[in-house]
Write a protein that holds these residues in place. Structure first.
Motif, PDB file in Angstrom:
ATOM      1  N   ILE A 178       0.854  -1.191   0.000  1.00 47.66           N
ATOM      2  CA  ILE A 178       0.000   0.000   0.000  1.00 47.66           C
ATOM      3  C   ILE A 178       0.888   1.239   0.000  1.00 47.66           C
ATOM      4  O   ILE A 178       1.562   1.537   0.984  1.00 47.66           O
ATOM      5  CB  ILE A 178      -0.889   0.045   1.262  1.00 47.66           C
ATOM      6  N   HIS A 179       0.873   1.958  -1.118  1.00 53.82           N
ATOM      7  CA  HIS A 179       1.600   3.230  -1.193  1.00 53.82           C
ATOM      8  C   HIS A 179       0.680   4.382  -0.842  1.00 53.82           C
ATOM      9  O   HIS A 179       1.149   5.459  -0.494  1.00 53.82           O
ATOM     10  CB  HIS A 179       2.162   3.455  -2.595  1.00 53.82           C
ATOM     11  N   ASN A 180      -0.606   4.169  -1.029  1.00 56.18           N
ATOM     12  CA  ASN A 180      -1.548   5.250  -0.763  1.00 56.18           C
ATOM     13  C   ASN A 180      -2.951   4.667  -0.708  1.00 56.18           C
ATOM     14  O   ASN A 180      -3.494   4.242  -1.718  1.00 56.18           O
ATOM     15  CB  ASN A 180      -1.454   6.297  -1.874  1.00 56.18           C
ATOM     16  N   LEU A 205       9.710   0.595   5.401  1.00 58.70           N
ATOM     17  CA  LEU A 205      10.090   1.905   4.890  1.00 58.70           C
ATOM     18  C   LEU A 205      10.766   1.763   3.525  1.00 58.70           C
ATOM     19  O   LEU A 205      11.578   0.855   3.320  1.00 58.70           O
ATOM     20  CB  LEU A 205      11.077   2.493   5.895  1.00 58.70           C
ATOM     21  N   ASN A 206      10.441   2.654   2.610  1.00 58.96           N
ATOM     22  CA  ASN A 206      11.140   2.668   1.326  1.00 58.96           C
ATOM     23  C   ASN A 206      12.600   3.064   1.527  1.00 58.96           C
ATOM     24  O   ASN A 206      12.931   3.791   2.462  1.00 58.96           O
ATOM     25  CB  ASN A 206      10.526   3.710   0.383  1.00 58.96           C
ATOM     26  N   GLY A 207      13.420   2.633   0.601  1.00 55.28           N
ATOM     27  CA  GLY A 207      14.785   3.147   0.567  1.00 55.28           C
ATOM     28  C   GLY A 207      14.839   4.319  -0.393  1.00 55.28           C
ATOM     29  O   GLY A 207      13.854   4.638  -1.056  1.00 55.28           O
ATOM     30  N   PHE A 243      -1.329  13.289   5.222  1.00 58.61           N
ATOM     31  CA  PHE A 243      -0.844  11.933   5.494  1.00 58.61           C
ATOM     32  C   PHE A 243       0.290  11.679   4.522  1.00 58.61           C
ATOM     33  O   PHE A 243       0.339  12.293   3.454  1.00 58.61           O
ATOM     34  CB  PHE A 243      -1.965  10.892   5.361  1.00 58.61           C
ATOM     35  N   GLU A 244       1.227  10.858   4.898  1.00 61.36           N
ATOM     36  CA  GLU A 244       2.378  10.589   4.029  1.00 61.36           C
ATOM     37  C   GLU A 244       2.824   9.152   4.236  1.00 61.36           C
ATOM     38  O   GLU A 244       3.535   8.832   5.183  1.00 61.36           O
ATOM     39  CB  GLU A 244       3.520  11.558   4.329  1.00 61.36           C
ATOM     40  N   PRO A 245       2.369   8.255   3.360  1.00 60.11           N
ATOM     41  CA  PRO A 245       2.693   6.832   3.537  1.00 60.11           C
ATOM     42  C   PRO A 245       4.187   6.595   3.771  1.00 60.11           C
ATOM     43  O   PRO A 245       4.557   5.869   4.685  1.00 60.11           O
ATOM     44  CB  PRO A 245       2.199   6.218   2.233  1.00 60.11           C
ATOM     45  N   CYS A 246       5.024   7.183   2.929  1.00 64.36           N
ATOM     46  CA  CYS A 246       6.457   7.149   3.236  1.00 64.36           C
ATOM     47  C   CYS A 246       7.030   8.550   3.031  1.00 64.36           C
ATOM     48  O   CYS A 246       7.426   9.218   3.949  1.00 64.36           O
ATOM     49  CB  CYS A 246       7.202   6.135   2.369  1.00 64.36           C
ATOM     50  N   GLY A 247       7.039   8.989   1.771  1.00 63.00           N
ATOM     51  CA  GLY A 247       7.644  10.289   1.467  1.00 63.00           C
ATOM     52  C   GLY A 247       9.112  10.100   1.163  1.00 63.00           C
ATOM     53  O   GLY A 247       9.816   9.370   1.863  1.00 63.00           O
ATOM     54  N   LEU A 248       9.553  10.723   0.100  1.00 62.20           N
ATOM     55  CA  LEU A 248      10.962  10.610  -0.281  1.00 62.20           C
ATOM     56  C   LEU A 248      11.703  11.921  -0.079  1.00 62.20           C
ATOM     57  O   LEU A 248      12.870  11.940   0.290  1.00 62.20           O
ATOM     58  CB  LEU A 248      11.061  10.196  -1.763  1.00 62.20           C
TER      59      LEU A 248
HETATM   60  C1  GLC Z   1       2.887   7.232  -2.468  1.00 62.59           C
HETATM   61  C2  GLC Z   1       2.926   8.039  -1.173  1.00 62.59           C
HETATM   62  C3  GLC Z   1       4.324   8.420  -0.750  1.00 62.59           C
HETATM   63  C4  GLC Z   1       5.281   7.259  -0.900  1.00 62.59           C
HETATM   64  C5  GLC Z   1       5.212   6.703  -2.303  1.00 62.59           C
HETATM   65  C6  GLC Z   1       6.154   5.521  -2.516  1.00 62.59           C
HETATM   66  O1  GLC Z   1       2.914   8.034  -3.589  1.00 62.59           O
HETATM   67  O2  GLC Z   1       2.124   9.188  -1.281  1.00 62.59           O
HETATM   68  O3  GLC Z   1       4.312   8.850   0.590  1.00 62.59           O
HETATM   69  O4  GLC Z   1       6.602   7.674  -0.614  1.00 62.59           O
HETATM   70  O5  GLC Z   1       3.914   6.266  -2.566  1.00 62.59           O
HETATM   71  O6  GLC Z   1       5.872   4.457  -1.660  1.00 62.59           O
END
Ligand code: GLC
Ligand code: ADP
Length: 487
Positions: free
Chosen positions: A169-171, A252-254, A383-388
């Motif tokens: 789930i990215h969003n 968490l994304n890298g 909200f910010e699932p991960c954010g880069l």
């Molecule tokens: C979505 C989220 C973002 C996340 C990205 C990659 O676009 O909005 O927060 O970093 O997916 O997972």
């Protein structure tokens, strides 16, 4: 392990957001760790057919009452790797410039059929090309139908015996919710149109179905994985998420530090790193010049690069900005997205201030120069699932000011002046006042506590959120999913 990654976008072939970064980079790292990976995505208009090789024969994809749709598989590679990308070629569905919508932002009317097709085509392509996946890894609603198919129409197909599925789930806000007649296209049987599986407010909800059917699920940060169990962040799917809480992880994304490294970044006019920060001052002056701000070293530059959508808290920022711009600061904003946001930014920009610069559009080079040339970075996401971008900011010596949600909470440590710890500035309740006050705190620290600020910058620059680390977490997730499927 044999891993089939299925996504609607992947860098460098198509990108609207961070999903593309994940789908384009994670497979390479998995391959480096010794696994056999294939990426499946649509061949959009922008991907040149001549650079690709057809593999297998015509690809027949059953589409329920629409009948079998015929496509083809064209093979390419993820750049800088041997990872094959199987582009699903279907002119009518995918021969378009943008993955999801028209130039004016309205979604294509056939997105339901397009992405049901993609999800099923990925599985049919694996069969045609005799790639028996141990795990099928899908992303967001666009490919969430694949786990549904695995559990229904392919449940007794020996080819997929023992195949597990993982949904990332990215969003959760985008769910792929459509007219219930889509059940007849899916062809999995109306018995699955119930409130636990695919039905949601009398419509078909593909993400809900995927959440129900995937062997295991993950969100792109531990905090977001917790938040989506609540109505505030669950967008109506919090119940389904809670039901499957045992199957849900947060990973968490890298970030790609080859692309985002201020010591070598080709987009920058000068380079810098911990211990040799002179280049950052050059980047700042050049950025001020490039965007038309007065070139001054003695004023903090606050940067922001974003999709201009409600999620990113643009409205809150725009409410806070008039007051912030009354201080001795400069603000530079790069973004593109929804029309209301473009208009509001232009209104603010035409009020005769000399300390606000903005660019409306998508510009990768400028995004790098803003990260490098700013002193502070702001991310007031709802909200910010991960954010880069907050992670890029840390690496570029630009402490982030963030709303403490999702991945922002997990990647930024709040500055603590007394103990000399922290990497950025956090606030907990999103409002123009809280945002203004936190920007004020950061700006004050920049002006009045130079040595503390430099130490804060250095702590951030030393942080690493590597893909290697994330990929190993995904491998553990895959192994767990496979164990569950195979008993
Ligand atoms: C979505 C989220 C973002 C996340 C990205 C990659 O676009 O909005 O927060 O970093 O997916 O997972
Ligand atoms: P999301 O996927 O929700 O948009 P992320 O922070 O995960 O948020 O990823 C956003 C990515 O898109 C980053 O790589 C960021 O630099 C890039 N980006 C967003 N808007 C722009 C823009 N207008 N110009 C250049 N890059 C942008």
């Amino acid at each position: 392990m044999k891993i089939l990654v299925v996504a609607a976008e992947a860098v460098p072939f198509a990108k609207t957001g961070g999903l593309a970064d994940v789908a384009g980079v994670l497979p390479k790292v998995l391959a480096d760790l010794g696994h056999e990976v294939r990426v499946v995505m649509p061949r959009y208009w922008g991907v040149d057919r001549r650079a690709l090789a057809p593999v297998g024969g015509p690809l027949g994809v059953p589409m329920g009452i629409i009948g079998t749709q015929w496509g083809a598989v064209l093979e390419g590679r993820l750049p800088g790797s041997d990872v094959p990308v199987w582009f699903i070629d279907h002119e009518q569905y995918f021969g378009r410039k943008h993955p999801y919508n028209e130039a004016d932002g309205t979604g294509y009317p056939d997105n339901d059929n397009r992405f049901v097709f993609l999800s099923r085509a990925a599985l049919e392509a694996a069969k045609m090309l005799d790639f028996r996946p141990d795990v099928v890894h899908v992303h967001d609603w666009h490919t969430a139908a694949a786990p549904i198919f695995l559990n229904t129409v392919y449940a007794h197909d020996p080819f997929f015996a023992g195949t597990a599925s993982v949904l990332t789930i990215h969003n959760l806000q985008y769910q792929g919710q459509f007219f219930s007649g889509l059940m007849d296209v899916l062809g999995v049987g109306w018995a699955h149109f119930n409130h636990l599986e695919l039905a949601h407010h009398d419509q078909v909800n593909l993400l809900k179905g995927g959440l129900y059917h995937a062997t295991l699920i993950n969100a792109v940060s531990p905090t977001y994985a917790r938040e989506i169990r609540t109505p505030e962040f669950g967008y109506g799917l919090e119940g389904v998420v809670r039901d499957r809480a045992w199957a849900l992880r947060g990973i968490l994304n890298g970030v790609d530090y080859e692309d985002w490294n201020p010591a070598v970044d080709p987009h920058l006019p000068a380079h810098f790193d911990v211990g040799r920060m002179d280049g950052k001052a050059v980047c700042k002056a050049e950025l001020q010049f490039e965007v038309g701000l007065p070139v001054r070293a003695d004023v903090p530059v606050i940067g922001m690069v974003t999709r201009l959508v409600h999620q990113k808290g643009i409205d809150v920022l725009l409410d806070a900005l008039p007051e912030v711009l009354g201080w001795d600061v400069q603000v530079v904003l790069l973004g593109s997205g929804e029309r209301w946001a473009h208009e509001a930014i232009e209104r603010l920009g035409t009020q005769g201030r000399r300390n606000f610069a903005y660019r409306l559009g998508y510009d990768d080079g400028l995004a790098h120069r803003i990260e490098a040339g700013s002193d502070l970075y702001v991310m007031p996401s709802r909200f910010e699932p991960c954010g880069l971008n907050q992670i890029y900011s840390l690496r570029y010596g630009t402490p982030p000011i963030v709303h403490a949600v999702g991945g922002l909470h997990d990647t930024v440590d709040n500055y603590d002046a007394a103990h000399g710890t922290g990497t950025g500035f956090k606030f907990h309740h999103l409002s123009p006042g809280a945002l203004r006050d936190t920007i004020g705190w950061a700006v004050h620290t920049w002006f009045e506590r130079k040595a503390d600020f430099a130490a804060l910058v250095e702590r951030g620059m030393r942080q690493r959120f590597t893909w290697d680390h994330s990929a190993r977490a995904y491998l553990r997730l895959y192994e767990d999913a496979i164990r569950r499927v195979r008993g």
